[in-house]
Design an enzyme around this catalytic site. Sequence first.
Site, PDB file in Angstrom:
ATOM      1  N   LYS A  28     -16.926 -10.217  -0.526  1.00 16.27           N
ATOM      2  CA  LYS A  28     -17.838 -11.314  -0.174  1.00 16.27           C
ATOM      3  C   LYS A  28     -18.615 -11.783  -1.407  1.00 16.27           C
ATOM      4  O   LYS A  28     -18.689 -12.987  -1.685  1.00 16.27           O
ATOM      5  CB  LYS A  28     -18.795 -10.861   0.934  1.00 16.27           C
ATOM      6  N   ARG A  97     -26.442  -8.705   3.675  1.00 15.02           N
ATOM      7  CA  ARG A  97     -25.131  -8.403   4.280  1.00 15.02           C
ATOM      8  C   ARG A  97     -24.348  -7.415   3.440  1.00 15.02           C
ATOM      9  O   ARG A  97     -24.467  -7.387   2.217  1.00 15.02           O
ATOM     10  CB  ARG A  97     -24.265  -9.668   4.360  1.00 15.02           C
ATOM     11  N   GLY A 106     -16.980  -6.390  10.939  1.00 16.61           N
ATOM     12  CA  GLY A 106     -17.848  -5.815  11.963  1.00 16.61           C
ATOM     13  C   GLY A 106     -18.158  -4.342  11.790  1.00 16.61           C
ATOM     14  O   GLY A 106     -18.857  -3.741  12.604  1.00 16.61           O
ATOM     15  N   MET A 108     -19.741  -2.799   9.205  1.00 19.49           N
ATOM     16  CA  MET A 108     -21.002  -2.443   8.557  1.00 19.49           C
ATOM     17  C   MET A 108     -22.093  -3.431   8.983  1.00 19.49           C
ATOM     18  O   MET A 108     -21.857  -4.331   9.762  1.00 19.49           O
ATOM     19  CB  MET A 108     -20.809  -2.406   7.055  1.00 19.49           C
ATOM     20  N   SER A 778      23.912  10.283  -1.189  1.00 20.13           N
ATOM     21  CA  SER A 778      23.059   9.489  -0.311  1.00 20.13           C
ATOM     22  C   SER A 778      21.976  10.441   0.203  1.00 20.13           C
ATOM     23  O   SER A 778      22.280  11.459   0.831  1.00 20.13           O
ATOM     24  CB  SER A 778      23.882   8.914   0.841  1.00 20.13           C
ATOM     25  N   CYS A 845      19.743   6.984   3.035  1.00 22.18           N
ATOM     26  CA  CYS A 845      20.177   6.522   4.349  1.00 22.18           C
ATOM     27  C   CYS A 845      19.335   7.126   5.476  1.00 22.18           C
ATOM     28  O   CYS A 845      19.611   6.909   6.642  1.00 22.18           O
ATOM     29  CB  CYS A 845      21.658   6.792   4.578  1.00 22.18           C
ATOM     30  N   TYR A 865      20.946   1.664  -3.959  1.00 22.63           N
ATOM     31  CA  TYR A 865      20.813   0.940  -2.697  1.00 22.63           C
ATOM     32  C   TYR A 865      19.946   1.703  -1.701  1.00 22.63           C
ATOM     33  O   TYR A 865      19.730   2.912  -1.851  1.00 22.63           O
ATOM     34  CB  TYR A 865      22.181   0.659  -2.064  1.00 22.63           C
TER      35      TYR A 865
HETATM   36  C1  PEP Z   1      19.364  12.168   7.426  1.00 23.12           C
HETATM   37  O1  PEP Z   1      19.310  13.358   7.688  1.00 23.12           O
HETATM   38  O2  PEP Z   1      18.504  11.573   6.755  1.00 23.12           O
HETATM   39  C2  PEP Z   1      20.463  11.338   7.933  1.00 23.12           C
HETATM   40  C3  PEP Z   1      20.550  10.068   7.602  1.00 23.12           C
HETATM   41  O3  PEP Z   1      21.303  11.905   8.821  1.00 23.12           O
HETATM   42  P1  PEP Z   1      20.969  12.112  10.380  1.00 23.12           P
HETATM   43  O4  PEP Z   1      19.740  11.333  10.680  1.00 23.12           O
HETATM   44  O5  PEP Z   1      22.148  11.606  11.123  1.00 23.12           O
HETATM   45  O6  PEP Z   1      20.800  13.586  10.467  1.00 23.12           O
END
Ligand code: PEP
Length: 890
Positions: A28, A97, A106, A108, A778, A845, A865
Amino acid sequence: MSNTVYTFGGGASQQDSRARDKTVVGGKGANLAEMASIGLPVPPGFTITTEVCTSYLADGGFDDGLRSTVAAALAHIEGVVGKRFGNPADPLLVSVRSGARVSMPGMMDTVLNLGLNDETVQGLAAVSGDERFAWDSYRRFIQMYSDVVLGLDHGLFEEALEIAKEDNGFHADVEMGAEHWKALVAEYKSIAQQELGKPFPQDVHEQLWGAIGAVFDSWDSDRAKVYRRLNDIPGDWGTAVNVQAMVFGNMGDTSATGVAFTRDPANGDKAYFGEWLVNAQGEDVVAGIRTPQYLTRAAKEAAGAKQPSMEEAMPEAYAELAEVFELLERHYRDMQDIEFTVERGKLWMLQTRSGKRTAKAALKMAVDMVAEGLIDEETAILRVDPMALDQLLHPALDPDAPRDVLTKGLPASPGAASGAIVLEADIAEQRAARGENVILVRVETSPEDIHGMHAAKGVLTARGGMTSHAAVVARGMGRPCVSGASQVSIDLKTRTLQVGQRQLKEGDLITLDGSKGEVMAGEVPVVEPELAGDFAHLMEWADRYRRMKVRTNAETPEDCRKARQFGAEGIGLCRTEHMFFDESRITSVRQMILAEDEQGRRAALAKLLPEQRADFHAIFEVMTGLPVTIRLLDPPLHEFLPHGDAEFEELADVTGLGVDHLKRRAGELHEFNPMLGHRGCRLGITYPEIYEMQVRAIFEAACDVAAASGNSPIPEVMIPLVATQRELAILKQLVDRVAGEIFREKGRTLEYLVGTMIELPRAALMAGEIAQEAAFFSFGTNDLTQTTLGVSRDDAGRFLVQYVEKGIFPRDPFVSLDIEGVGQLVALGAERGRATRPALKLGICGEHGGDPASIAFCEEQQLDYVSASPYRVPIARLAAAQAALRAKQG
Ligand code: PEP
Ligand code: MG
């Protein structure tokens, strides 16, 4: 000038950059100084820094030097306004204020009309020529000060006001005249005297210091603490205090007060949007005592309202306000949320800040502002909260529709759905086949419920956390899901559902709001998402700035198609077990796992091969030209075991084996801790014929699709739950051998990769060795979180909420990666893997692949990725672009 207090307003511009630094003077204060410096009409004032607040709270008092600094700053206001604080003839009044670095609406405290006492109120009445206004201001001040600074029960004052109105036969405050307010002031003072044992403070300087201290103290009020915890705001920031000359919107019919947005915060339209009240103070708009009027004629007419708009009633002040809107937007390059007051025809600006907005509005404003040349594409990308896209991708409940909330659980999968309660997957499928909308309600779901979840419009479970089976699968399918609704208890005998005090039965209609975790009785109408236009524009820009690829976790052709529409650049995880639970196959799967020997297993697997090949064929057709990571069978065999006599009898019919024999065999396979048991690559090591069948199905399908389309997919065969290099070496050899056989049979070869998931701490630690066998890693951060924390992902829902509330984890570690802990293993795995094999492809993943904070971490680790469920793909695209831009900007 000192560095503890900064003045603003009155034409003198502040040279010190700290005066406009939010971390020093709060949001503010910074914006007031900024507005004053660009020549806008801001009542003069000063800001005491957040640093003073933190030392005040630590030391329990004010520094000696502060009093003289504040006195000098007060003199600045007096000089500009031409009135003196405490002058009985013509007093200066101020507001006090709070203002933290980020707005905490809201949370304080604020005190208005400060500087009034029994003498100055007479002066105010004389100078303003409005006795009613003066005494109304005084009673407002006593009421507010008593509540905020003196800690008296505001109910006492409200009650006195109600009695005063009643005694005079009035319904509204506006009917009260000067003599009524005067009487009420006397009443208020006697309440204060009674409660405090001393008179209400008449010394204006005592009032001022009391208010400054109270605002600082309110930083540590319970509600502020809760708000900070919910919004990740550090407790050591402190709040600034803004002391500013009062301007009055309640000086008759040429005065007014209002709140406005420079664009519509609900839909993003470039149209002024706001509310105002004639003859009122700001608190009247906020408190909703009177119904505010529309700002513009267009809005008034659209709403069919009778009261005049500000545009009509005060055309000159409105025209000036419209100019200020334009100036502020050009200056801040963002939509502004403004508070203003008109005092006897003169416009004053009291606040501006970037306005909060819906996801739809955020998207539209970002895209429009690029077209208007107000911001560039990079700024537009950074301005939209990726998670907010969730609101746009799924159907949402009509915000205006009433809700009869039965209970709350975890917001496990966003979107909204209504349907009839069904308690079993088979029934869900049957009723859905008849065209009925159903909601599957289970204690928890297992892979066997997949068909019912698919048939249902939404899923509700009494148990399970954010990565429970129900949550993961529902997100993947884009089904709204509320999980862990612990007040729900299901009675399968009576086919009823107890939710808290209310009882429902199978077939009753309920509605789920998977974005909020709410369960409602009956049907609540929904609104459909809009994916073209602004959404498409922003996504296109995001794709230009991101470095990481975005893939999807999907295992049905429909999900793959959806994910491609959402911009997925391949599949990062195809979980093949879901294919095994299909009703037409589960019997063969059970036959396979309950077989006594390899020969028995091979016979059952032969029946599964054509089905599995068809699965992959369909997926490859959708994903031609793109990488498709297929994970070989992962879940514990335990999960496939038959339940109940009917299933054993069915299996006995097919296999020709006795029920008792099958039950004994099932007993042998039962596991106490299946998630740490016979699962993942351990299946491939002990029953290689299972993986052989899957690999055969993959390569036969890939060769067939390549032959038919001329454009082959790129299979990436992924081995789950690897802990040692040797496990992977054995299984890689299996994959290469079977792939070679098929290439010879089919007379063609295909590009393919063999890699592994890193989802056990040992795998991360041994990544250097494991990378000798793996073309890609992964990170399976669901299992990696589970195994690193020793917290079961399926049972964590019961206690994790409290863990987060108590600050043990900043967020649910199954939702947002525990960067401190699990993140170290990811970083280590990536580093050691790359040291062995520089070209190692790295991805994630786990569910974290769709979480923006985790995605930012993946960018830091330079992963190639992220992979997320189809509906999270756009979120991941935007989050990856933001992460890349932030990295670039340092
Ligand atoms: C994981 O374990 O992160 C994974 C992607 O495999 P799942 O969730 O199928 O165990
Ligand atoms: Mg896993």
